[in-house]
Enzyme design. Structure first.
Site, PDB file in Angstrom:
ATOM      1  N   LYS A  14      59.960  45.109  35.607  1.00 19.78           N
ATOM      2  CA  LYS A  14      59.211  45.918  36.561  1.00 19.78           C
ATOM      3  C   LYS A  14      60.256  46.538  37.478  1.00 19.78           C
ATOM      4  CE  LYS A  14      55.315  45.172  39.634  1.00 19.78           C
ATOM      5  NZ  LYS A  14      54.695  44.169  40.478  1.00 19.78           N
ATOM      6  N   HIS A 184      56.460  32.606  46.273  1.00 21.55           N
ATOM      7  CA  HIS A 184      55.857  33.794  46.908  1.00 21.55           C
ATOM      8  C   HIS A 184      56.483  34.048  48.270  1.00 21.55           C
ATOM      9  CE1 HIS A 184      51.838  33.010  44.582  1.00 21.55           C
ATOM     10  NE2 HIS A 184      52.579  33.883  43.924  1.00 21.55           N
ATOM     11  N   GLY A 216      48.601  34.134  40.661  1.00 22.21           N
ATOM     12  CA  GLY A 216      49.117  32.909  41.286  1.00 22.21           C
ATOM     13  C   GLY A 216      48.667  32.945  42.741  1.00 22.21           C
ATOM     14  N   ARG A 245      46.134  28.346  36.677  1.00 15.33           N
ATOM     15  CA  ARG A 245      46.798  27.085  37.044  1.00 15.33           C
ATOM     16  C   ARG A 245      45.860  26.205  37.857  1.00 15.33           C
ATOM     17  NH1 ARG A 245      51.667  29.945  39.752  1.00 15.33           N
ATOM     18  NH2 ARG A 245      51.837  31.573  38.177  1.00 15.33           N
ATOM     19  N   MET A 287      39.421  37.621  38.803  1.00 10.14           N
ATOM     20  CA  MET A 287      38.459  37.368  39.876  1.00 10.14           C
ATOM     21  C   MET A 287      37.297  38.351  39.866  1.00 10.14           C
ATOM     22  SD  MET A 287      37.442  35.473  42.221  1.00 10.14           S
ATOM     23  CE  MET A 287      38.599  34.339  42.976  1.00 10.14           C
ATOM     24  N   ARG A 288      37.565  39.614  39.466  1.00  9.53           N
ATOM     25  CA  ARG A 288      36.457  40.583  39.411  1.00  9.53           C
ATOM     26  C   ARG A 288      35.377  40.096  38.453  1.00  9.53           C
ATOM     27  NH1 ARG A 288      40.824  45.185  39.087  1.00  9.53           N
ATOM     28  NH2 ARG A 288      41.646  43.495  37.859  1.00  9.53           N
ATOM     29  N   ILE A 335      43.522  39.515  45.131  1.00  7.64           N
ATOM     30  CA  ILE A 335      42.230  38.969  45.551  1.00  7.64           C
ATOM     31  C   ILE A 335      42.100  39.014  47.077  1.00  7.64           C
ATOM     32  CG2 ILE A 335      40.821  36.878  45.557  1.00  7.64           C
ATOM     33  CD1 ILE A 335      42.241  36.190  42.819  1.00  7.64           C
ATOM     34  N   ASN A 338      41.339  42.544  48.149  1.00 11.86           N
ATOM     35  CA  ASN A 338      40.199  43.281  47.571  1.00 11.86           C
ATOM     36  C   ASN A 338      38.892  42.516  47.442  1.00 11.86           C
ATOM     37  OD1 ASN A 338      41.662  45.772  46.912  1.00 11.86           O
ATOM     38  ND2 ASN A 338      42.827  44.415  45.567  1.00 11.86           N
ATOM     39  N   GLU A 388      56.134  43.271  47.759  1.00 15.93           N
ATOM     40  CA  GLU A 388      57.338  42.473  47.531  1.00 15.93           C
ATOM     41  C   GLU A 388      58.531  43.356  47.191  1.00 15.93           C
ATOM     42  OE1 GLU A 388      56.079  38.486  45.506  1.00 15.93           O
ATOM     43  OE2 GLU A 388      54.477  39.933  45.231  1.00 15.93           O
TER      44      GLU A 388
HETATM   45  P1  AMP Z   1      47.811  40.166  41.702  1.00  7.28           P
HETATM   46  O1  AMP Z   1      48.412  39.002  40.967  1.00  7.28           O
HETATM   47  O2  AMP Z   1      48.196  40.223  43.146  1.00  7.28           O
HETATM   48  O3  AMP Z   1      47.956  41.480  41.000  1.00  7.28           O
HETATM   49  O4  AMP Z   1      46.214  39.885  41.708  1.00  7.28           O
HETATM   50  C1  AMP Z   1      45.469  39.785  40.523  1.00  7.28           C
HETATM   51  C2  AMP Z   1      44.062  39.297  40.846  1.00  7.28           C
HETATM   52  O5  AMP Z   1      43.440  40.187  41.795  1.00  7.28           O
HETATM   53  C3  AMP Z   1      43.135  39.241  39.639  1.00  7.28           C
HETATM   54  O6  AMP Z   1      42.425  38.014  39.621  1.00  7.28           O
HETATM   55  C4  AMP Z   1      42.168  40.389  39.879  1.00  7.28           C
HETATM   56  O7  AMP Z   1      40.911  40.119  39.315  1.00  7.28           O
HETATM   57  C5  AMP Z   1      42.080  40.375  41.396  1.00  7.28           C
HETATM   58  N1  AMP Z   1      41.519  41.616  41.920  1.00  7.28           N
HETATM   59  C6  AMP Z   1      42.032  42.849  41.885  1.00  7.28           C
HETATM   60  N2  AMP Z   1      41.153  43.743  42.414  1.00  7.28           N
HETATM   61  C7  AMP Z   1      40.049  43.031  42.780  1.00  7.28           C
HETATM   62  C8  AMP Z   1      38.793  43.365  43.392  1.00  7.28           C
HETATM   63  N3  AMP Z   1      38.492  44.605  43.714  1.00  7.28           N
HETATM   64  N4  AMP Z   1      37.918  42.353  43.622  1.00  7.28           N
HETATM   65  C9  AMP Z   1      38.222  41.080  43.292  1.00  7.28           C
HETATM   66  N5  AMP Z   1      39.378  40.712  42.726  1.00  7.28           N
HETATM   67  C10 AMP Z   1      40.286  41.658  42.478  1.00  7.28           C
END
Ligand code: AMP
Length: 405
Positions: A14, A184, A216, A245, A287-288, A335, A338, A388
């Site tokens: 990345k 983190h 995570g 996890r 999570m969505r 999460i 959002n 980050e």
């Molecule tokens: P990250 O590792 O910071 O990219 O976060 C990934 C997590 O954020 C995943 O579980 C996604 O489902 C969650 N996520 C992203 N957008 C949303 C949203 N609008 N509502 C709920 N969870 C979200």
């Protein structure tokens, strides 16, 4: 000054190129599925009006060296690129997962630093070797640019012994460095700094609880701007319920799985790291989807959300006790940024601690820093988008300036 930030995974790179003088992202992207039959390279170029133009290439990318060379190829490309020559890259900042006890801050990489990252491989057998590959490849592709390491563990090196030691024979710490490290760190440090700016108060005077909820997840107790406890441990498996996890479980659970279900160490490792957490309870780590399932009436999804937010609430209470007084609670990452429902449930019933969320503010979406506590809440509750890569770029700039490079 142009700084390239690189985060190397086992089969991915990345990257973001920052114009550090004008504090803007010039380009970025992701090389994925390195070594697999069909690799992906997604590249974004930021246009002068702030819009981004995306380009996707699909082809075999044999190894990390080829991956990074492809990145350079696009960065200097007449149409998709943003610089004329790779020599314009002043420094490369690397995310390195485990610095062990050797690093409590960002460092310029030399042979000693390489050796210390190697020494920490037993603590992060999946991550440190790929981070080393990233550094080695970047050194050969950018031979004139200083390489800088920013460690995920460094911010938590201020955690006192009572919080980082495990109650197992002391020799295991002395000889084998078995202890809590926390991860983190770049994200917790970044959002803490942004909160201090937002509140217009010195970081060193603030007590905060930072809650990073991505795939995570971890929390940190920050006293006078410094980390004094965190939920992840010697590895990122401990603490909160995460996407796949398990977080905290009785340490005897693996013995039970081995003795009664005949599982091997490798099976148990996979189970706790990859098939547990939200996925283990309700079948998905996204999570969505968990929230959608819950809204569709699926009981397991409701249980998963209840467990997820209960664990967060429990640590808020614990860290309040550790800190003695609290200025703000910060939610961040996918999460945390959002999912208003998760923030609401995690803070529900904490009025006695001075933590009160305003439901209307919490439900509003937005991009920047948002205050979601009610006007009367003693403790401010903030949503702060983490970044980050930007933090790594800033740390890289400071490190090379401090060395007069
Ligand atoms: P990250 O590792 O910071 O990219 O976060 C990934 C997590 O954020 C995943 O579980 C996604 O489902 C969650 N996520 C992203 N957008 C949303 C949203 N609008 N509502 C709920 N969870 C979200």
């Amino acid at each position: 000054m142009k700084i390239l930030v690189i985060n190397t995974g086992s089969s991915s790179i990345k990257y973001e190129l920052f114009d550090a003088d004008h504090r803007r992202i010039m380009a970025g992207g992701l090389v994925e599925k390195i070594g697999e039959e069909r690799g992906f390279h997604t590249h974004r170029k930021t246009m002068p009006n702030g819009e981004t133009v995306k380009r996707v290439e699909k082809r075999l990318i044999a190894d990390h060296r080829e991956g990074l060379n492809r990145v350079v190829g696009l960065l200097v490309h007449p149409e998709h690129g943003v610089i004329a020559d790779k020599i314009e890259v002043s420094a490369v900042g690397h995310r390195v997962v485990h610095g062990g006890e050797a690093f409590n801050s960002t460092v310029i990489i030399d042979e000693e630093v390489m050796a210390a990252i190697k020494e920490n491989i037993p603590l992060a057998p999946l991550h440190n070797p790929t981070n080393l590959v990233g550094i080695e490849v970047a050194r050969s592709v950018f031979p004139d640019a200083p390489q800088v390491a920013v460690f995920d563990t460094a911010f938590h090196q201020t955690i006192p012994m009572r919080a980082f030691l495990y109650a197992i024979p002391f020799e295991l710490y002395e000889n084998d460095r078995v202890r809590r490290y926390g991860f983190h760190g770049t994200s917790h440090a970044y959002v803490a700094e942004r909160a201090a700016e937002y509140l217009a108060r010195p970081l060193g005077e603030l007590n905060m609880i930072t809650i990073h909820l991505g795939n995570g997840a971890s929390m940190a107790a920050i006293k006078n701007g410094k980390s004094v406890d965190t939920t992840m441990g010697m590895t990122p498996l401990a603490g909160l319920v995460m996407g796949t996890r398990c977080g905290d479980v009785d340490p005897a659970v693996p013995f039970f799985l081995a003795n009664h279900l005949d599982m091997s160490l490798k099976d148990i490792d996979n189970l706790l790291n990859k098939d547990s957490g939200l996925k283990g309870i309700c079948g998905t780590n996204d999570m969505r989807e968990v929230i959608e399932k819950k809204e569709a009436g699926e009981e397991r999804a409701e249980i998963a959300l209840d467990m997820y937010t209960y664990r967060i609430k429990k640590f808020i209470g614990a860290y309040f006790a550790v800190l003695g007084s609290l200025d703000c609670v910060i939610f961040t990452a996918g999460i945390g940024e959002n999912a208003p429902y998760i923030r609401e449930l995690s803070c529900r019933g904490l009025n006695k601690l001075g933590i009160e969320i305003d439901l209307e503010r919490n439900n509003k979406t937005g991009n920047g820093i948002r205050e979601i506590s009610s006007p009367g809440s003693e403790v401010k509750v903030l949503v702060i988008p983490t970044n980050e890569e930007l933090k790594i770029a800033r740390e890289t700039k400071e490190a090379i300036e401090a060395h007069g490079i």
